[in-house]
Design an enzyme around this catalytic site. Sequence first.
Site, short mmCIF file in Angstrom:
data_model
loop_
_atom_site.label_atom_id
_atom_site.label_comp_id
_atom_site.label_asym_id
_atom_site.label_seq_id
_atom_site.Cartn_x
_atom_site.Cartn_y
_atom_site.Cartn_z
N ASP A 16 162.59 100.12 -25.04
CA ASP A 16 161.79 100.99 -24.54
C ASP A 16 160.70 100.24 -23.69
O ASP A 16 160.48 100.81 -22.62
CB ASP A 16 160.89 101.75 -25.67
CG ASP A 16 161.89 102.68 -26.51
OD1 ASP A 16 162.98 103.04 -25.96
OD2 ASP A 16 161.23 103.01 -27.51
N ARG A 25 154.19 100.20 -12.80
CA ARG A 25 154.25 99.83 -11.31
C ARG A 25 154.97 101.39 -10.67
O ARG A 25 154.81 101.39 -9.59
CB ARG A 25 154.66 98.85 -10.79
CG ARG A 25 153.84 97.78 -10.87
CD ARG A 25 152.57 97.60 -9.94
NE ARG A 25 151.65 96.86 -10.10
CZ ARG A 25 151.76 95.67 -9.66
NH1 ARG A 25 152.42 95.55 -8.56
NH2 ARG A 25 150.68 94.85 -9.91
N ARG A 56 157.03 108.38 -21.38
CA ARG A 56 156.06 107.52 -20.89
C ARG A 56 157.04 106.06 -20.85
O ARG A 56 156.44 105.22 -20.19
CB ARG A 56 154.85 107.16 -21.99
CG ARG A 56 155.42 106.55 -23.35
CD ARG A 56 154.43 106.17 -24.47
NE ARG A 56 153.47 107.38 -24.88
CZ ARG A 56 153.11 107.56 -26.02
NH1 ARG A 56 152.88 106.39 -26.83
NH2 ARG A 56 152.36 108.50 -26.41
N HIS A 57 158.09 105.94 -21.47
CA HIS A 57 158.83 104.70 -21.09
C HIS A 57 160.18 105.30 -20.63
O HIS A 57 160.44 105.06 -19.70
CB HIS A 57 158.64 103.92 -22.28
CG HIS A 57 158.78 104.26 -23.43
ND1 HIS A 57 159.68 104.96 -24.08
CD2 HIS A 57 157.86 103.76 -24.67
CE1 HIS A 57 159.46 105.16 -25.54
NE2 HIS A 57 158.39 104.62 -25.72
N GLU A 77 166.89 107.76 -29.90
CA GLU A 77 165.34 108.28 -30.79
C GLU A 77 165.04 109.41 -29.97
O GLU A 77 164.57 109.52 -28.81
CB GLU A 77 164.39 107.19 -31.02
CG GLU A 77 164.98 106.32 -31.78
CD GLU A 77 163.54 105.29 -31.94
OE1 GLU A 77 162.60 105.48 -31.37
OE2 GLU A 77 163.96 104.10 -32.21
N THR A 107 152.35 104.45 -30.65
CA THR A 107 153.66 104.07 -31.00
C THR A 107 154.18 104.90 -32.23
O THR A 107 153.10 105.72 -32.60
CB THR A 107 153.98 102.70 -31.38
OG1 THR A 107 155.02 102.43 -31.73
CG2 THR A 107 153.13 102.11 -32.69
N HIS A 201 160.61 98.75 -37.28
CA HIS A 201 159.30 99.09 -36.67
C HIS A 201 158.37 97.95 -36.81
O HIS A 201 158.02 97.47 -37.96
CB HIS A 201 158.54 100.24 -37.06
CG HIS A 201 157.65 100.78 -35.96
ND1 HIS A 201 156.26 100.32 -36.17
CD2 HIS A 201 157.58 101.78 -35.19
CE1 HIS A 201 155.73 100.98 -35.09
NE2 HIS A 201 156.52 101.70 -34.49
N GLY A 202 157.76 97.30 -35.86
CA GLY A 202 156.91 96.17 -35.96
C GLY A 202 157.47 94.79 -36.37
O GLY A 202 156.64 93.89 -36.57
N GLY A 223 162.32 96.10 -31.12
CA GLY A 223 161.97 96.18 -29.74
C GLY A 223 160.73 95.35 -29.32
O GLY A 223 161.03 94.54 -28.69
N1 PXP Z 1 162.90 102.05 -35.31
C1 PXP Z 1 162.25 103.35 -34.85
C2 PXP Z 1 162.66 104.53 -35.43
C3 PXP Z 1 161.24 103.28 -33.90
O1 PXP Z 1 160.71 104.53 -33.58
C4 PXP Z 1 161.09 102.04 -33.16
C5 PXP Z 1 159.95 102.09 -32.07
O2 PXP Z 1 160.34 102.76 -31.11
C6 PXP Z 1 161.64 100.89 -33.72
C7 PXP Z 1 162.52 100.99 -34.49
C8 PXP Z 1 161.02 99.66 -33.08
O3 PXP Z 1 159.95 99.22 -33.27
P1 PXP Z 1 159.39 98.10 -32.61
O4 PXP Z 1 159.27 98.33 -31.12
O5 PXP Z 1 157.90 97.99 -33.11
O6 PXP Z 1 159.95 96.72 -32.91
#
Ligand code: PXP
Length: 251
Positions: A16, A25, A56-57, A77, A107, A201-202, A223
């Site tokens: 993303d 840009r 947005r992305h 997703e 996020t 996530h994170g 990500g």
């Molecule tokens: N898993 C899900 C379901 C998410 O929504 C996200 C963020 O888009 C991620 C994983 C990855 O999270 P991060 O970008 O913080 O690693």
Amino acid sequence: MSDSSGGRLRLGVNIDHVATVRNARGGAYPDPLRAARIAEEAGADGITAHLREDRRHISDADIDGLMEVLGIPLNFEMAATEEMQAIALRHTPHAVCIVPEKREEKTTEGGLEVAREENRLAHFIAPLRRAGCRVSIFIAADRRQVEAAHRIGAEVVELHTGAYCDAHAEGRVQDRDRELEALRDMATHAHGLGLEVHAGHGLTYDTVQPVAAMPEVRELNIGHFIIGEAIFRGLTPAIARMRRLMDEARA
Ligand code: PXP
């Protein structure tokens, strides 16, 4: 099918934020498709992309391109809206991960409230499953949500690791340990119900290993940190290091 009996822990690379930089840009680069191809060559087991309502992305054209060029599975997703359902049914990606979405958030801040919306979500995911998509539900490590995800017929739950990662980043050690314990307990519980367990996530190099070490977890989706780290060391080495840390934790 759920299986914690061995199988390599899969890494899904979320691209993303390559699109975030491109869109800053409004041009064509950096190209998220190129990132996806490099991630594939670097050993990613899948690519994750979130088509947000506000685009947005990731854009619709990015999803078209990913479906065309990827040799590894796409984890698409999306929010549980009719528009997104139609897009998913048009492409039938390998997996669809249903996430909550608020326009004002930076996020995906929390997990999906499945327990309160069981009927609607059961009807929402049924056509996706019939079309052959693996349906994953992004939830907090909360027993009610795990059980509701199971009842609506999801095959996969992705446990939200954001609270654990935030507690780690802020030095709240007790909170971090409590969040990890909740993730462990709910990975075990979900697996016991026959759900495949993913997490994400994170996650960073500092936080990935305790999650990767959970035997029931079959896939991590990562990500923002990887794409950020790629600025300094390049995408291939950034992914390779994450892969190594995951393998070490698993061993
Ligand atoms: N898993 C899900 C379901 C998410 O929504 C996200 C963020 O888009 C991620 C994983 C990855 O999270 P991060 O970008 O913080 O690693």
